[in-house]
Design an enzyme around this catalytic site. Structure first.
Site, PDB file in Angstrom:
ATOM      1  CG  ASN A 198      42.571  34.793  42.930  1.00 20.63           C
ATOM      2  OD1 ASN A 198      43.424  34.207  42.148  1.00 20.63           O
ATOM      3  ND2 ASN A 198      42.578  34.484  44.267  1.00 20.63           N
ATOM      4  CG  HIS A 199      41.035  38.623  36.666  1.00 22.11           C
ATOM      5  ND1 HIS A 199      40.810  39.286  35.779  1.00 22.11           N
ATOM      6  CD2 HIS A 199      41.803  39.215  37.708  1.00 22.11           C
ATOM      7  CE1 HIS A 199      41.882  40.061  35.572  1.00 22.11           C
ATOM      8  NE2 HIS A 199      42.400  40.175  36.771  1.00 22.11           N
ATOM      9  CE  LYS A 200      31.099  35.754  37.967  1.00 22.72           C
ATOM     10  NZ  LYS A 200      30.040  36.642  37.435  1.00 22.72           N
TER      11      LYS A 200
ATOM     12  CB  THR B 170      38.837  35.781  33.324  1.00 22.07           C
ATOM     13  OG1 THR B 170      39.686  36.003  32.137  1.00 22.07           O
ATOM     14  CG2 THR B 170      38.213  34.336  33.314  1.00 22.07           C
TER      15      THR B 170
ATOM     16  N   PRO C 194      38.015  33.740  43.493  1.00 25.25           N
ATOM     17  CG  PRO C 194      38.954  32.799  41.648  1.00 25.25           C
ATOM     18  CD  PRO C 194      38.223  34.143  42.056  1.00 25.25           C
TER      19      PRO C 194
END
Length: 213
Positions: free
Chosen positions: A82-84, A90, A111
């Site tokens: 997951n990326h911010k 992103t 996430p």
């Protein structure tokens, strides 16, 4: 009857190799139940290569129940992928250093979907992709090349991208009965004695077997 060897790699048909993977996995955050196998003629014992972005510092687990059949090329995407999402970009600038590392997001900004949990007696078809935090119920079937983005009900067949329920394998009442029977928790001796009923489609007959020690 002799108990099957959980470490064995056995060929069921030409070109297909199945391996009980419980004792081939070294990552403590991957938990595999008895008799669950991975089918891959290239390297069935190296199941861990299919669990992606599973970083120890994230701490999420992949939990797979007993008697699951996992086809070749199945992939599990874990929370480390997951990326911010709250910023404009992103892009993970922080992983490239040269001053960018000082802009690393806080851990809580990523996430996080929790553990990925696969029930018992689940069949996951060829090259299916399981996304982070998904829970797949007992007795479910995941069609080949499905992308599973949300929880899958017990004893349902799902397929597509994103995967959707195609149909239930049994009625609601029968599913409730099967969940209560939980034949996968029986001893291997009891399973062997009642294998004909487990492999048949008569839920009432299996319920009768459950009453027999």
């Amino acid at each position: 009857m002799k108990r099957p060897n959980l470490n064995q790699t056995a060929s069921a048909k030409p070109g297909a190799v199945q391996c009980f993977i419980k004792n081939t996995v070294s990552n403590p955050n991957i938990i595999i139940g008895d008799y669950t196998y991975y089918d891959d003629p290239e390297d069935s014992e190296n199941f861990e290569r299919n669990v992606l972005y599973h970083f120890p510092f994230v701490g999420d687990k992949l939990i797979i129940g007993r008697f699951c059949a996992i086809a070749r090329g199945v992939k599990f995407i874990m929370n480390g992928a997951n990326h911010k999402l709250s910023g404009i970009s992103t892009y993970p600038f922080q992983i490239f250093a040269n001053g960018w590392e000082s802009f690393a997001p806080a851990e809580e900004e990523f996430p996080y979907k929790g553990d990925t949990v696969i029930g018992n007696d689940v069949w996951i078809g060829y090259e299916a992709l399981i996304m982070p935090g998904v829970h797949i119920g007992n007795g479910a079937v995941i069609s080949a090349r499905s992308v599973v983005t949300k929880d899958v009900p017990a004893y349902s067949i799902v397929g597509g991208n994103p995967a959707k329920v195609i149909r239930q394998r049994f009625t609601d009442a029968e599913i409730e009965t099967l969940e209560a029977i939980a034949w996968w928790d029986w001893s291997v001796e009891k399973i062997t004695r009642h294998l004909a009923q487990i492999m048949a489609g008569d839920v009432d007959a299996l319920r009768d077997c459950a009453q027999i020690p």
